[in-house]
Design a protein around this motif. Structure first.
Motif, PDB file in Angstrom:
ATOM      1  N   ARG A  68      -5.042   2.698  -3.361  1.00  0.00           N
ATOM      2  CA  ARG A  68      -4.878   2.060  -2.048  1.00  0.00           C
ATOM      3  C   ARG A  68      -6.226   1.594  -1.510  1.00  0.00           C
ATOM      4  O   ARG A  68      -6.365   0.474  -1.034  1.00  0.00           O
ATOM      5  CB  ARG A  68      -4.232   3.026  -1.072  1.00  0.00           C
ATOM      6  CG  ARG A  68      -4.033   2.454   0.312  1.00  0.00           C
ATOM      7  CD  ARG A  68      -3.464   3.472   1.255  1.00  0.00           C
ATOM      8  NE  ARG A  68      -2.094   3.789   0.882  1.00  0.00           N
ATOM      9  CZ  ARG A  68      -1.392   4.764   1.435  1.00  0.00           C
ATOM     10  NH1 ARG A  68      -1.907   5.539   2.365  1.00  0.00           N
ATOM     11  NH2 ARG A  68      -0.146   4.971   1.063  1.00  0.00           N
ATOM     12  N   GLU A  69      -7.211   2.468  -1.581  1.00  0.00           N
ATOM     13  CA  GLU A  69      -8.536   2.120  -1.064  1.00  0.00           C
ATOM     14  C   GLU A  69      -9.137   0.955  -1.841  1.00  0.00           C
ATOM     15  O   GLU A  69      -9.718   0.038  -1.252  1.00  0.00           O
ATOM     16  CB  GLU A  69      -9.462   3.343  -1.103  1.00  0.00           C
ATOM     17  CG  GLU A  69     -10.773   3.123  -0.409  1.00  0.00           C
ATOM     18  CD  GLU A  69     -10.653   2.698   1.047  1.00  0.00           C
ATOM     19  OE1 GLU A  69     -11.482   1.867   1.488  1.00  0.00           O
ATOM     20  OE2 GLU A  69      -9.749   3.174   1.753  1.00  0.00           O
ATOM     21  N   ALA A  70      -8.983   0.958  -3.149  1.00  0.00           N
ATOM     22  CA  ALA A  70      -9.496  -0.152  -3.971  1.00  0.00           C
ATOM     23  C   ALA A  70      -8.796  -1.459  -3.599  1.00  0.00           C
ATOM     24  O   ALA A  70      -9.446  -2.503  -3.465  1.00  0.00           O
ATOM     25  CB  ALA A  70      -9.306   0.165  -5.451  1.00  0.00           C
ATOM     26  N   TYR A  71      -7.493  -1.401  -3.429  1.00  0.00           N
ATOM     27  CA  TYR A  71      -6.727  -2.585  -3.051  1.00  0.00           C
ATOM     28  C   TYR A  71      -7.194  -3.116  -1.700  1.00  0.00           C
ATOM     29  O   TYR A  71      -7.430  -4.317  -1.533  1.00  0.00           O
ATOM     30  CB  TYR A  71      -5.233  -2.251  -3.016  1.00  0.00           C
ATOM     31  CG  TYR A  71      -4.381  -3.381  -2.497  1.00  0.00           C
ATOM     32  CD1 TYR A  71      -4.057  -4.463  -3.304  1.00  0.00           C
ATOM     33  CD2 TYR A  71      -3.896  -3.372  -1.188  1.00  0.00           C
ATOM     34  CE1 TYR A  71      -3.284  -5.510  -2.822  1.00  0.00           C
ATOM     35  CE2 TYR A  71      -3.121  -4.401  -0.701  1.00  0.00           C
ATOM     36  CZ  TYR A  71      -2.817  -5.469  -1.521  1.00  0.00           C
ATOM     37  OH  TYR A  71      -2.061  -6.508  -1.032  1.00  0.00           O
ATOM     38  N   LEU A  72      -7.344  -2.223  -0.735  1.00  0.00           N
ATOM     39  CA  LEU A  72      -7.737  -2.652   0.606  1.00  0.00           C
ATOM     40  C   LEU A  72      -9.167  -3.178   0.643  1.00  0.00           C
ATOM     41  O   LEU A  72      -9.458  -4.135   1.362  1.00  0.00           O
ATOM     42  CB  LEU A  72      -7.538  -1.513   1.604  1.00  0.00           C
ATOM     43  CG  LEU A  72      -6.072  -1.163   1.858  1.00  0.00           C
ATOM     44  CD1 LEU A  72      -5.960   0.068   2.725  1.00  0.00           C
ATOM     45  CD2 LEU A  72      -5.324  -2.340   2.470  1.00  0.00           C
ATOM     46  N   ARG A  73     -10.057  -2.575  -0.108  1.00  0.00           N
ATOM     47  CA  ARG A  73     -11.433  -3.109  -0.179  1.00  0.00           C
ATOM     48  C   ARG A  73     -11.419  -4.523  -0.723  1.00  0.00           C
ATOM     49  O   ARG A  73     -12.131  -5.399  -0.229  1.00  0.00           O
ATOM     50  CB  ARG A  73     -12.311  -2.213  -1.051  1.00  0.00           C
ATOM     51  CG  ARG A  73     -13.030  -1.135  -0.293  1.00  0.00           C
ATOM     52  CD  ARG A  73     -14.174  -0.529  -1.079  1.00  0.00           C
ATOM     53  NE  ARG A  73     -13.856  -0.242  -2.468  1.00  0.00           N
ATOM     54  CZ  ARG A  73     -13.332   0.892  -2.921  1.00  0.00           C
ATOM     55  NH1 ARG A  73     -13.052   1.866  -2.081  1.00  0.00           N
ATOM     56  NH2 ARG A  73     -13.090   1.067  -4.199  1.00  0.00           N
ATOM     57  N   PRO A 124      -4.085   7.388  -3.052  1.00  0.00           N
ATOM     58  CA  PRO A 124      -5.257   7.161  -2.205  1.00  0.00           C
ATOM     59  C   PRO A 124      -6.343   6.290  -2.844  1.00  0.00           C
ATOM     60  O   PRO A 124      -6.857   5.370  -2.204  1.00  0.00           O
ATOM     61  CB  PRO A 124      -5.779   8.569  -1.918  1.00  0.00           C
ATOM     62  CG  PRO A 124      -4.601   9.455  -2.108  1.00  0.00           C
ATOM     63  CD  PRO A 124      -3.765   8.813  -3.170  1.00  0.00           C
ATOM     64  N   ALA A 125      -6.700   6.553  -4.086  1.00  0.00           N
ATOM     65  CA  ALA A 125      -7.774   5.786  -4.731  1.00  0.00           C
ATOM     66  C   ALA A 125      -7.359   4.334  -4.961  1.00  0.00           C
ATOM     67  O   ALA A 125      -8.125   3.406  -4.694  1.00  0.00           O
ATOM     68  CB  ALA A 125      -8.189   6.443  -6.043  1.00  0.00           C
ATOM     69  N   CYS A 178       0.790  -1.238   0.000  1.00  0.00           N
ATOM     70  CA  CYS A 178       0.000   0.000   0.000  1.00  0.00           C
ATOM     71  C   CYS A 178       0.813   1.274   0.000  1.00  0.00           C
ATOM     72  O   CYS A 178       0.338   2.302  -0.498  1.00  0.00           O
ATOM     73  CB  CYS A 178      -0.910   0.031   1.230  1.00  0.00           C
ATOM     74  SG  CYS A 178      -2.245  -1.146   1.188  1.00  0.00           S
ATOM     75  N   ARG A 181      -7.353  -3.759   9.616  1.00  0.00           N
ATOM     76  CA  ARG A 181      -7.454  -2.542   8.806  1.00  0.00           C
ATOM     77  C   ARG A 181      -7.118  -1.306   9.650  1.00  0.00           C
ATOM     78  O   ARG A 181      -6.409  -0.406   9.184  1.00  0.00           O
ATOM     79  CB  ARG A 181      -8.861  -2.428   8.209  1.00  0.00           C
ATOM     80  CG  ARG A 181      -9.133  -1.158   7.425  1.00  0.00           C
ATOM     81  CD  ARG A 181      -8.259  -1.054   6.175  1.00  0.00           C
ATOM     82  NE  ARG A 181      -8.332   0.262   5.579  1.00  0.00           N
ATOM     83  CZ  ARG A 181      -9.079   0.565   4.527  1.00  0.00           C
ATOM     84  NH1 ARG A 181      -9.811  -0.366   3.941  1.00  0.00           N
ATOM     85  NH2 ARG A 181      -9.088   1.785   4.046  1.00  0.00           N
ATOM     86  N   ASP A 199      -4.126   1.152   8.773  1.00  0.00           N
ATOM     87  CA  ASP A 199      -4.377   2.583   8.567  1.00  0.00           C
ATOM     88  C   ASP A 199      -3.488   3.434   9.472  1.00  0.00           C
ATOM     89  O   ASP A 199      -2.977   4.471   9.050  1.00  0.00           O
ATOM     90  CB  ASP A 199      -5.856   2.911   8.805  1.00  0.00           C
ATOM     91  CG  ASP A 199      -6.761   2.418   7.690  1.00  0.00           C
ATOM     92  OD1 ASP A 199      -6.268   2.107   6.591  1.00  0.00           O
ATOM     93  OD2 ASP A 199      -7.983   2.336   7.935  1.00  0.00           O
TER      94      ASP A 199
END
Length: 64
Positions: A31-36, A28-29, A23, A45, A49
């Protein structure tokens, strides 16, 4: 992988480090897609974070 004192890190610590490494260079976008997509437990999480936030502020919390 082992710590300086020779203890083996927990599976959670190893997973957390792998997630952090994946990550840290993402925007940001992405990273968020990867984590979701990872569907992480809330506790993991939250820990991730916190590590990413500390890294972003340059606190040196990770000793890197």
């Amino acid at each position: 992988m082992s710590s300086p004192d020779g203890a083996r890190p927990s599976d959670t610590a190893v997973r957390l480090r792998g997630l952090f490494d994946a990550c840290v260079e993402l925007g940001p976008a992405a990273r968020e897609a990867y984590l979701r997509a990872q569907r992480l437990p809330a506790r993991l999480r939250t820990q991730l974070d916190a590590l990413l936030a500390a890294d972003a502020t340059g606190d040196g919390v990770l000793g890197m």
